[in-house]
Design an enzyme around this catalytic site. Structure first.
Site, PDB file in Angstrom:
ATOM      1  N   GLU A  74       5.792  -7.760  -5.859  1.00 55.51           N
ATOM      2  CA  GLU A  74       5.166  -7.718  -4.369  1.00 55.51           C
ATOM      3  C   GLU A  74       4.431  -6.229  -4.473  1.00 55.51           C
ATOM      4  O   GLU A  74       3.246  -5.898  -3.835  1.00 55.51           O
ATOM      5  CB  GLU A  74       6.061  -7.771  -3.286  1.00 55.51           C
ATOM      6  CG  GLU A  74       6.681  -9.192  -2.900  1.00 55.51           C
ATOM      7  CD  GLU A  74       5.292 -10.086  -2.505  1.00 55.51           C
ATOM      8  OE1 GLU A  74       4.324  -9.526  -2.131  1.00 55.51           O
ATOM      9  OE2 GLU A  74       5.582 -11.377  -2.776  1.00 55.51           O
TER      10      GLU A  74
ATOM     11  N   CYS B 271     -12.167 -25.815   3.985  1.00 49.96           N
ATOM     12  CA  CYS B 271     -11.414 -26.454   4.851  1.00 49.96           C
ATOM     13  C   CYS B 271     -11.033 -27.851   4.708  1.00 49.96           C
ATOM     14  O   CYS B 271     -10.355 -28.500   5.151  1.00 49.96           O
ATOM     15  CB  CYS B 271     -12.239 -26.172   6.147  1.00 49.96           C
ATOM     16  SG  CYS B 271     -12.482 -24.729   6.750  1.00 49.96           S
TER      17      CYS B 271
ATOM     18  N   CYS C  88      -7.664 -27.974   3.232  1.00 51.74           N
ATOM     19  CA  CYS C  88      -6.614 -27.297   3.976  1.00 51.74           C
ATOM     20  C   CYS C  88      -5.518 -28.397   4.602  1.00 51.74           C
ATOM     21  O   CYS C  88      -5.933 -29.157   5.349  1.00 51.74           O
ATOM     22  CB  CYS C  88      -7.212 -26.502   4.850  1.00 51.74           C
ATOM     23  SG  CYS C  88      -5.855 -25.480   6.114  1.00 51.74           S
TER      24      CYS C  88
ATOM     25  N   CYS D  17      -6.183 -26.071  13.129  1.00 53.04           N
ATOM     26  CA  CYS D  17      -6.999 -24.896  12.889  1.00 53.04           C
ATOM     27  C   CYS D  17      -8.102 -24.840  14.103  1.00 53.04           C
ATOM     28  O   CYS D  17      -9.024 -25.532  14.283  1.00 53.04           O
ATOM     29  CB  CYS D  17      -7.602 -24.866  11.595  1.00 53.04           C
ATOM     30  SG  CYS D  17      -8.802 -23.407  11.451  1.00 53.04           S
TER      31      CYS D  17
END
Length: 452
Positions: free
Chosen positions: A82, A243, A246, A252
């Site tokens: 990270e 999209c 997705c 959304c």
């Protein structure tokens, strides 16, 4: 794909609309749907990354100690990954991560490393303060004799670990039901909720954390947090969101708005924030070679050494090695740059030609621009070759060669050092300059005259 063929226009968002859409939490139905859809998608589509190795589980509660050791090892790996991934592309990080874990496979191994070793391993990743915090954090945890912190509260006490990294470690390694919020998560949530507010605003940031906390799956918090980040990194990208692929497109609002209003695009969310303008500065760098020969024609790699200086422990590029340099607020001509370098060498290294050393050669190598996160720096490079009078000087005394703030190295040792990209660029320029000069000198005079 989301609609992209629309002309740009200013976003005119009323303040009350900004506040309203943030405070509107996910419904219980949407929360469950988003969790289930994202986890199913993640299980099928997650990238194969070295820090995502699954944690071993003991059967029937046996081998608890082994399981705890595996958790700590996983926490350490998550922490390293990270930190490396901050401001750095995944593909770049993979090789660095593998080399790091090979050299320091556990927290205990890292705690025994020196800052110089860590910086050498980190060379090329940039933002070197991250590496120093990793080392300081490892030393602190080991020195206190405690286990690897497993809660956000405890993790936040470790140098360099902020809210995001603490949430990532706690959820992924220790299954704590806590959220993470990074740029990818902000983008995904902003589009799910059609949040138009400034994502850098403190109040907005707090609300993103609230929304992320509401979504975290209690049974698989680490996997869910990674699924949010994975979605933002692979499908819900800043400029070309996919999209149609997705898994949460039906929840959304940004996509819904774009389909019902041609003036709205998915990419409108979140609001684009203008980056702070970089400031310009200038630097003059002198690659100083101390030669054992007074004859320029007899200079070789074996009879010269290069001077490197350690930067202060605080500030930009703290604790890293570089060639003697002076940073300027404004551009200076060649004469002024050389004067400033001469002052530095005399004050810091007692190099004062012609009193205690002879100037063999001094040549302007070139210049280039290096961009830091907030600074655009023009760097002038020169090659300065000196011969110490009498063949001896305080620089060559054995005690001083091991000084912590400077060192003299041959060219091979310099090449092996973990130098920053800008310092390595300087040295590469000098090496090429010398090679070109040697090549030109090796051409017969008659041929050179003909070519000119």
């Amino acid at each position: 794909m989301a609609k992209t063929n629309k002309t740009k226009r200013p976003q005119l968002i009323k303040q009350e609309e900004q506040i309203g859409d943030i405070e509107d939490l996910f419904s219980e139905e949407d929360t469950h749907k988003i969790r289930a859809s994202l986890l199913e998608w993640y299980d099928k589509n997650q990238r194969d990354l070295p820090w995502r190795t699954s944690t071993k589980k003991s059967e029937n509660g046996e081998n608890v100690q082994e399981e705890e050791e595996e958790e700590e090892k996983r926490a350490y790996g998550v922490w390293v990954s990270e930190v490396m991934l901050q401001q750095t592309r995944v593909q770049t990080v993979i090789d660095y991560y593998n080399r790091w874990m090979l050299k320091w496979p556990t927290l205990q191994h890292l705690s025994q490393a020196s800052l110089e070793e860590v910086n050498e391993m980190w060379a090329g990743l940039g933002y070197y303060r991250r590496a120093r915090f990793l080392l300081e954090g490892a030393k602190m945890i080991v020195a206190e004799g405690s286990e690897f912190p497993s809660t956000v509260f405890a993790l936040r006490k470790v140098p360099g670990i902020g809210d995001y990294t603490a949430g990532a470690i706690a959820s992924i390694a220790f299954k704590q039901v806590v959220p993470v919020v990074d740029g990818n998560v902000v983008r995904v949530i902003a589009r799910l909720k059609a949040i138009s507010a400034n994502p850098k605003d403190k109040t907005t940031v707090k609300n993103f954390w609230k929304l992320a906390a509401q979504l975290v799956d209690p049974s698989r918090p680490g996997d869910f947090n990674q699924s949010l980040m994975e979605l933002g990194a692979t499908l819900c990208t800043p400029l070309n969101p996919n999209c149609t692929s997705c898994p949460v497109s039906s929840q959304c609002r940004a996509l819904h708005n774009s389909r019902n209003d041609e003036s709205v695009m998915v990419m409108d969310y979140p609001m684009k924030v203008v980056k702070a303008k970089q400031r310009n500065d200038f630097s003059t760098v002198s690659v100083v070679e101390i030669s054992r020969s007074q004859d320029r024609s007899q200079q070789t790699k074996s009879n010269s050494r290069v001077l490197l200086v350690k930067r202060p422990d605080e500030g930009l590029l703290a604790g890293l090695w570089e060639f003697p340099c002076v940073t300027l607020d404004e551009e200076a001509d060649l004469s002024m740059r050389r004067k400033l370098i001469d002052q530095l060498l005399k004050k810091s290294f007692k190099l004062n030609p012609p009193k205690n050393c002879n100037l063999i050669s001094r040549e302007l190598v070139g210049e280039f621009v290096h961009v830091f996160s907030h600074i655009r720096r023009k760097i002038y490079v020169e090659l300065l070759v000196l011969h110490l009078k009498g063949g001896k000087h305080v620089l060559f005394e054995e005690d001083d060669i091991n000084a912590t703030d400077w060192k003299l190295l041959d060219s091979e040792a310099v090449s092996r050092m973990g130098l920053t990209s800008s310092v390595r660029k300087v040295y590469s320029m000098v090496q090429k300059f010398k090679q070109d000069r040697t090549s030109n000198n090796s051409v017969p005079l008659r041929k050179r005259l003909k070519c000119s």
